[in-house]
Design a protein around this motif. Structure first.
Motif, PDB file in Angstrom:
ATOM      1  N   ASN A  50       0.787  -1.212   0.045  1.00 12.19           N
ATOM      2  CA  ASN A  50       0.117  -0.022   0.028  1.00 12.19           C
ATOM      3  C   ASN A  50       1.025   1.180   0.063  1.00 12.19           C
ATOM      4  O   ASN A  50       1.820   1.271   0.777  1.00 12.19           O
ATOM      5  CB  ASN A  50      -1.039  -0.091   1.257  1.00 12.19           C
ATOM      6  CG  ASN A  50      -1.738   1.189   1.189  1.00 12.19           C
ATOM      7  OD1 ASN A  50      -2.758   1.263   0.209  1.00 12.19           O
ATOM      8  ND2 ASN A  50      -1.542   2.311   1.976  1.00 12.19           N
ATOM      9  N   GLY A  51       0.424   2.102  -0.929  1.00 17.29           N
ATOM     10  CA  GLY A  51       1.344   3.373  -0.744  1.00 17.29           C
ATOM     11  C   GLY A  51       2.305   3.215  -1.705  1.00 17.29           C
ATOM     12  O   GLY A  51       3.336   4.336  -2.035  1.00 17.29           O
ATOM     13  N   SER A  52       2.636   2.126  -2.496  1.00 17.92           N
ATOM     14  CA  SER A  52       3.990   2.184  -3.443  1.00 17.92           C
ATOM     15  C   SER A  52       3.613   2.928  -4.613  1.00 17.92           C
ATOM     16  O   SER A  52       2.471   2.886  -5.038  1.00 17.92           O
ATOM     17  CB  SER A  52       4.118   0.466  -3.695  1.00 17.92           C
ATOM     18  OG  SER A  52       4.330  -0.065  -2.604  1.00 17.92           O
ATOM     19  N   GLN A  53       4.667   3.521  -5.354  1.00 12.80           N
ATOM     20  CA  GLN A  53       4.708   4.232  -6.510  1.00 12.80           C
ATOM     21  C   GLN A  53       4.669   3.257  -7.579  1.00 12.80           C
ATOM     22  O   GLN A  53       5.372   2.468  -7.685  1.00 12.80           O
ATOM     23  CB  GLN A  53       6.056   5.228  -6.470  1.00 12.80           C
ATOM     24  CG  GLN A  53       5.799   6.234  -7.511  1.00 12.80           C
ATOM     25  CD  GLN A  53       6.651   7.324  -7.385  1.00 12.80           C
ATOM     26  OE1 GLN A  53       8.132   6.939  -7.513  1.00 12.80           O
ATOM     27  NE2 GLN A  53       6.477   8.280  -7.430  1.00 12.80           N
ATOM     28  N   THR A  54       3.720   3.476  -8.703  1.00 12.72           N
ATOM     29  CA  THR A  54       3.751   2.497  -9.717  1.00 12.72           C
ATOM     30  C   THR A  54       4.665   3.088 -10.825  1.00 12.72           C
ATOM     31  O   THR A  54       5.232   4.102 -10.504  1.00 12.72           O
ATOM     32  CB  THR A  54       2.165   2.642 -10.423  1.00 12.72           C
ATOM     33  OG1 THR A  54       1.994   4.027 -10.734  1.00 12.72           O
ATOM     34  CG2 THR A  54       1.116   2.327  -9.204  1.00 12.72           C
ATOM     35  N   LYS A  55       4.654   2.560 -11.904  1.00  9.78           N
ATOM     36  CA  LYS A  55       5.739   2.868 -12.876  1.00  9.78           C
ATOM     37  C   LYS A  55       5.623   4.194 -13.360  1.00  9.78           C
ATOM     38  O   LYS A  55       6.774   5.017 -13.424  1.00  9.78           O
ATOM     39  CB  LYS A  55       5.551   1.802 -14.178  1.00  9.78           C
ATOM     40  CG  LYS A  55       6.619   2.148 -15.440  1.00  9.78           C
ATOM     41  CD  LYS A  55       6.318   1.391 -16.411  1.00  9.78           C
ATOM     42  CE  LYS A  55       7.249   1.588 -17.610  1.00  9.78           C
ATOM     43  NZ  LYS A  55       7.168   0.508 -18.460  1.00  9.78           N
ATOM     44  N   ASN A  56       4.617   4.790 -13.565  1.00 10.53           N
ATOM     45  CA  ASN A  56       4.349   6.235 -13.929  1.00 10.53           C
ATOM     46  C   ASN A  56       4.022   7.115 -12.808  1.00 10.53           C
ATOM     47  O   ASN A  56       3.610   8.404 -13.064  1.00 10.53           O
ATOM     48  CB  ASN A  56       3.326   6.392 -15.162  1.00 10.53           C
ATOM     49  CG  ASN A  56       3.617   5.559 -16.367  1.00 10.53           C
ATOM     50  OD1 ASN A  56       4.925   5.637 -16.776  1.00 10.53           O
ATOM     51  ND2 ASN A  56       2.593   4.793 -16.986  1.00 10.53           N
ATOM     52  N   GLY A  57       4.244   6.646 -11.788  1.00  7.28           N
ATOM     53  CA  GLY A  57       4.335   7.892 -10.678  1.00  7.28           C
ATOM     54  C   GLY A  57       2.865   8.038  -9.796  1.00  7.28           C
ATOM     55  O   GLY A  57       2.874   9.061  -8.978  1.00  7.28           O
ATOM     56  N   SER A  58       2.183   7.231 -10.171  1.00  2.00           N
ATOM     57  CA  SER A  58       0.810   7.083  -9.352  1.00  2.00           C
ATOM     58  C   SER A  58       0.903   6.101  -7.832  1.00  2.00           C
ATOM     59  O   SER A  58       2.205   5.720  -7.911  1.00  2.00           O
ATOM     60  CB  SER A  58      -0.224   6.680  -9.882  1.00  2.00           C
ATOM     61  OG  SER A  58      -0.271   5.585 -10.541  1.00  2.00           O
ATOM     62  N   VAL A  59       0.200   5.973  -7.352  1.00  2.00           N
ATOM     63  CA  VAL A  59       0.133   5.132  -6.049  1.00  2.00           C
ATOM     64  C   VAL A  59      -0.956   4.022  -5.878  1.00  2.00           C
ATOM     65  O   VAL A  59      -1.959   4.310  -6.530  1.00  2.00           O
ATOM     66  CB  VAL A  59      -0.235   6.144  -5.023  1.00  2.00           C
ATOM     67  CG1 VAL A  59      -0.052   5.148  -3.595  1.00  2.00           C
ATOM     68  CG2 VAL A  59       1.024   7.209  -4.875  1.00  2.00           C
ATOM     69  N   LEU A  60      -0.365   2.962  -5.714  1.00  2.00           N
ATOM     70  CA  LEU A  60      -1.007   1.821  -5.524  1.00  2.00           C
ATOM     71  C   LEU A  60      -1.564   1.702  -4.126  1.00  2.00           C
ATOM     72  O   LEU A  60      -0.881   1.684  -3.048  1.00  2.00           O
ATOM     73  CB  LEU A  60      -0.391   0.507  -5.646  1.00  2.00           C
ATOM     74  CG  LEU A  60      -1.041  -0.635  -5.361  1.00  2.00           C
ATOM     75  CD1 LEU A  60      -2.261  -1.200  -6.314  1.00  2.00           C
ATOM     76  CD2 LEU A  60      -0.039  -2.196  -5.560  1.00  2.00           C
ATOM     77  N   GLN A  61      -2.982   1.673  -3.886  1.00  2.00           N
ATOM     78  CA  GLN A  61      -3.668   1.373  -2.726  1.00  2.00           C
ATOM     79  C   GLN A  61      -4.146  -0.018  -2.565  1.00  2.00           C
ATOM     80  O   GLN A  61      -4.760  -0.467  -3.456  1.00  2.00           O
ATOM     81  CB  GLN A  61      -4.745   2.378  -2.553  1.00  2.00           C
ATOM     82  CG  GLN A  61      -4.415   4.050  -2.609  1.00  2.00           C
ATOM     83  CD  GLN A  61      -5.328   4.914  -2.768  1.00  2.00           C
ATOM     84  OE1 GLN A  61      -6.633   4.586  -3.292  1.00  2.00           O
ATOM     85  NE2 GLN A  61      -5.251   6.038  -2.497  1.00  2.00           N
ATOM     86  N   THR A  62      -3.933  -0.625  -1.139  1.00  5.18           N
ATOM     87  CA  THR A  62      -4.665  -1.954  -0.938  1.00  5.18           C
ATOM     88  C   THR A  62      -5.320  -2.040   0.296  1.00  5.18           C
ATOM     89  O   THR A  62      -5.295  -1.273   1.168  1.00  5.18           O
ATOM     90  CB  THR A  62      -3.475  -2.963  -0.757  1.00  5.18           C
ATOM     91  OG1 THR A  62      -2.533  -2.603   0.426  1.00  5.18           O
ATOM     92  CG2 THR A  62      -2.296  -2.674  -2.009  1.00  5.18           C
TER      93      THR A  62
END
Length: 350
Positions: free
Chosen positions: A160-172
């Motif tokens: 949770n909160g990890s940055q994705t390839k293009n700079g957005s954030v993954l929420q879990t």
């Protein structure tokens, strides 16, 4: 995307995405078998089915292109005298790790993980367990499955909160599902019916009948995933949390709960209740003998000591936090769930 969308819970999630999720425009299913609508209404939204395993990086990455939310339902359950622990680790842990990486590469916004209440079940009763008063035990009751599901849950929540390839954030979010019943059930009630069939129409009761169990209708569990998705989209502060999601099915002894489903097939409960300790220790010592012989011959016993222990424990949980924070409210009443289930169990192939 629904991983495991061709399975028991996955089918119900896909159906509700069709009928009760106006924010969804396209549904994708990733499973080891092609998706086929078995229990839902007519499909009104586009469904794209990908056949493959969550451990296959290329297949998963390609399937997630353009996906906003992933409901990760796919997993391996193995039980019996010699459960496939290696296989469960491969699918449940390594497969989840692979899926998280694919989510980050494809800028997926939300990942809702299907965990299980088994991650907090050891050898002690749990009454009204909630997110604050329960924790993983020092020793899980079941071998393999709870441990691999807990490891996978930890991976999901840590992401949770990890940055994705293009700079957005993954929420879990992780949802800890109870044992489910209803259309498509391959295990719980269905196994009880098989046992009764193999015992000339009688399901033998073990224990004094006082232990409280808390099964949940599969449609309500499915609905919790949609609620979690909507809530997380509105409030990122919910990310990184886990929730228990029982519905309003009455808490009762598991044999009593099974009785109407047995009766619809012409089966019944035994009039005698066999003492729990007698059966448990007989199976326990039988397992020791069988495992001692395993280098020479593998014998699968018809029942396991931990399963007998499981249905003779008080195991109940609270969905109060889920109802408050992700606005989960069961959409199928206990009576409607029972009637839907009776129709399924009346005709299910054993």
């Amino acid at each position: 995307m629904v991983t495991g969308g061709s399975g028991f819970l996955g089918q119900h999630i896909v159906n509700l995405l069709q009928t009760k999720a106006d924010h969804v425009r396209e549904i994708r299913v990733l499973d080891i078998k092609p998706y086929k609508n078995c229990y839902g209404d007519h499909d009104s939204k586009v469904i794209l089915s990908t056949v493959g395993c969550v451990t296959d990086s290329n297949i998963v990455c390609n399937a997630l292109q353009g996906v906003d939310t992933v409901y990760h339902i796919a997993g391996k359950i193995s039980y019996g005298t010699f459960p496939d622990i290696t296989g469960m680790h491969h699918i449940n842990v390594e497969g989840t790790s692979n899926l998280i990486k694919a989510c980050l590469l494809n800028d997926v916004k939300r990942l809702i993980y299907c965990s299980t209440v088994d991650v907090v079940i050891g050898y002690d009763d749990i009454i009204d367990g909630n997110e604050a008063n329960t924790a993983p035990p020092r020793e899980f009751l079941f071998p393999g499955y709870p441990e691999t599901k807990y490891k996978a849950e930890c991976l999901v929540l840590k992401a949770n909160g990890s940055q994705t390839k293009n700079g957005s954030v993954l929420q879990t979010i992780s949802l800890r599902a109870n044992v489910m019943y209803g259309e498509g059930d391959p295990y719980y009630i269905t196994n009880g019916l098989r046992n009764a069939r193999d015992s000339h129409g009688t399901l033998y009761q073990v224990g004094d009948g006082t232990a409280l169990f808390q099964p949940v209708y599969v449609g309500n569990t499915a609905w919790a995933f949609i609620c979690a998705d909507k809530a997380l989209a509105k409030n990122s502060n919910l990310g990184g949390k886990f929730y228990f999601i029982p519905d309003d099915t009455p808490q009762q002894n598991t044999f009593k709960f099974m009785e109407p489903f047995l009766e619809v097939r012409g089966y019944s409960l035994s009039s005698i209740k066999f003492p729990f300790r007698l059966v448990y220790y007989f199976l326990f010592f039988s397992e020791l003998v069988v495992k001692g012989l395993s280098p020479f011959i593998k014998i699968n016993l018809p029942a396991e000591s931990y399963s007998i222990k499981y249905i003779n424990m008080n195991l109940t949980f609270s969905s109060k936090k889920a109802r408050q924070e992700i606005k989960f409210k069961p959409i199928f009443s206990p009576e409607e769930a029972k009637q839907r289930s009776l129709q399924y169990y009346k005709h299910v192939a054993l």
